[in-house]
Motif scaffolding. Structure first.
Motif, PDB file in Angstrom:
ATOM      1  N   MET A   1     -11.898  10.429  15.303  1.00  0.00           N
ATOM      2  CA  MET A   1     -12.018  11.799  14.833  1.00  0.00           C
ATOM      3  C   MET A   1     -12.487  11.767  13.370  1.00  0.00           C
ATOM      4  O   MET A   1     -11.808  11.212  12.510  1.00  0.00           O
ATOM      5  CB  MET A   1     -10.638  12.462  14.932  1.00  0.00           C
TER       6      MET A   1
ATOM      7  N   MET B   1      -6.125  17.757  14.965  1.00  0.00           N
ATOM      8  CA  MET B   1      -5.594  16.654  15.770  1.00  0.00           C
ATOM      9  C   MET B   1      -4.957  17.196  17.046  1.00  0.00           C
ATOM     10  O   MET B   1      -5.144  16.635  18.137  1.00  0.00           O
ATOM     11  CB  MET B   1      -4.564  15.850  14.949  1.00  0.00           C
TER      12      MET B   1
ATOM     13  N   ALA C   1      -7.603  17.969  19.495  1.00  0.00           N
ATOM     14  CA  ALA C   1      -8.194  16.754  20.078  1.00  0.00           C
ATOM     15  C   ALA C   1      -7.274  16.170  21.156  1.00  0.00           C
ATOM     16  O   ALA C   1      -7.747  15.757  22.224  1.00  0.00           O
ATOM     17  CB  ALA C   1      -8.456  15.723  18.973  1.00  0.00           C
TER      18      ALA C   1
ATOM     19  N   HIS D   1      -8.119  15.933  25.367  1.00  0.00           N
ATOM     20  CA  HIS D   1      -8.026  14.718  26.184  1.00  0.00           C
ATOM     21  C   HIS D   1      -6.943  14.809  27.264  1.00  0.00           C
ATOM     22  O   HIS D   1      -7.150  14.361  28.394  1.00  0.00           O
ATOM     23  CB  HIS D   1      -7.757  13.508  25.267  1.00  0.00           C
TER      24      HIS D   1
ATOM     25  N   GLY E   1      -0.700   9.582  22.648  1.00  0.00           N
ATOM     26  CA  GLY E   1      -1.676  10.004  21.640  1.00  0.00           C
ATOM     27  C   GLY E   1      -1.213   9.532  20.264  1.00  0.00           C
ATOM     28  O   GLY E   1      -0.052   9.722  19.893  1.00  0.00           O
TER      29      GLY E   1
ATOM     30  N   ALA F   1      -2.311   9.103  16.001  1.00  0.00           N
ATOM     31  CA  ALA F   1      -3.242   9.470  14.941  1.00  0.00           C
ATOM     32  C   ALA F   1      -4.019   8.229  14.496  1.00  0.00           C
ATOM     33  O   ALA F   1      -5.236   8.181  14.632  1.00  0.00           O
ATOM     34  CB  ALA F   1      -2.484  10.094  13.774  1.00  0.00           C
TER      35      ALA F   1
ATOM     36  N   SER G   1      -6.333   7.164  20.605  1.00  0.00           N
ATOM     37  CA  SER G   1      -6.107   7.028  19.168  1.00  0.00           C
ATOM     38  C   SER G   1      -7.238   7.750  18.457  1.00  0.00           C
ATOM     39  O   SER G   1      -8.411   7.502  18.734  1.00  0.00           O
ATOM     40  CB  SER G   1      -6.091   5.555  18.773  1.00  0.00           C
ATOM     41  N   LEU G   2      -6.891   8.642  17.534  1.00  0.00           N
ATOM     42  CA  LEU G   2      -7.925   9.471  16.903  1.00  0.00           C
ATOM     43  C   LEU G   2      -8.716   8.704  15.851  1.00  0.00           C
ATOM     44  O   LEU G   2      -9.859   9.032  15.569  1.00  0.00           O
ATOM     45  CB  LEU G   2      -7.279  10.720  16.296  1.00  0.00           C
TER      46      LEU G   2
ATOM     47  N   THR H   1     -14.551   5.327  18.021  1.00  0.00           N
ATOM     48  CA  THR H   1     -13.602   6.124  18.810  1.00  0.00           C
ATOM     49  C   THR H   1     -14.349   7.300  19.430  1.00  0.00           C
ATOM     50  O   THR H   1     -15.485   7.596  19.077  1.00  0.00           O
ATOM     51  CB  THR H   1     -12.454   6.690  17.931  1.00  0.00           C
TER      52      THR H   1
ATOM     53  N   PHE I   1     -14.736  13.773  18.239  1.00  0.00           N
ATOM     54  CA  PHE I   1     -14.094  15.104  18.260  1.00  0.00           C
ATOM     55  C   PHE I   1     -14.634  15.930  17.128  1.00  0.00           C
ATOM     56  O   PHE I   1     -14.874  15.397  16.060  1.00  0.00           O
ATOM     57  CB  PHE I   1     -12.572  14.978  18.116  1.00  0.00           C
TER      58      PHE I   1
END
Ligand code: 5GP
Length: 195
Positions: free
Chosen positions: A1, A38, A41, A45, A151, A153, A174-175, A192, A195
């Motif tokens: 992200m 976040m 996002a 998902h 999930g 960060a 994982s963002l 990654t 987003f």
């Protein structure tokens, strides 16, 4: 992200080759706009998975979980790190080893708040060796709940937690994934989902 990576680059501090400090936006002061993105996002998902509860661990996971939960429209349960007088009745417990603090601690959730009917999304701020996440997974297992996904960060991809969970078939998002970091050379991100 991209927004999270931007915040890490601009406001994060690499304390050592193993520890990233994110207290300017995630662990002490909270950037609510970032947390909101976040949450979106995570919902993009995991939103189709029929999640009934978000499970996290105190303290840093709570803000991430609460904002994400507004999109999922489900309750948040946070595992407590110490026995509290307010926690009556039967407990689901697990042990977590913190490599940043170099000690083990118990985490616990009341059986009233996690049951076999639940499809759980685990959310947390960091994934390193995976001990915190595994502690929460064990609590889900003890409750008879289904694990809908995990999930995170910030995943530190140079530690093995994420790789092992993916090998086991866990739906892990994982963002931001950090492939390498050092105080001298800064941070290298892995690729990654966009987003
Ligand atoms: P693990 O259990 O996966 O080894 O580590 C994850 C937990 O340790 C997270 O809940 C987080 O609180 C903490 N943690 C691990 N690595 C870091 C880090 O680099 N920075 C910060 N701020 N916390 C970390």
């Amino acid at each position: 992200m991209e927004l999270l990576k931007h915040c890490i680059r601009e406001k994060g501090t690499v304390v050592s080759s193993g520890v990233l400090k994110v207290d300017a936006f995630l662990n002490h002061q909270l950037d609510v706009s970032l947390l909101n993105e976040m949450g979106k996002a995570f919902y993009a998902h995991f939103g189709h998975k029929g999640i009934t509860k978000i499970l996290t661990i105190e303290a840093s996971g709570i803000a991430i979980a609460v904002i994400a939960a507004q999109y999922f429209n489900v309750p948040v349960v946070f595992a407590k790190k110490a026995q509290s007088l307010n926690l009556a009745g039967d407990l689901l417990t697990s042990q977590v080893y913190s490599f940043t603090k170099q000690r083990s601690y118990d985490v616990m959730v009341s059986k009233r708040f996690l049951t076999a009917e639940d499809n759980v999304l685990i959310l947390d701020d960091f994934l390193a060796e995976g001990s915190a996440c595994r502690g929460l997974m064990e609590i889900c297992h003890k409750a008879g709940a289904t694990l809908g996904g995990v999930g995170i960060a910030v995943e530190k991809g140079f530690q093995q937690g994420g790789q092992l969970l993916r090998q086991e078939g866990v739906d892990l998002l994982s963002l931001a994934v950090i492939e390498a970091m050092s105080p001298e050379q800064g941070i290298a991100f892995g690729v990654t989902q966009q987003f």
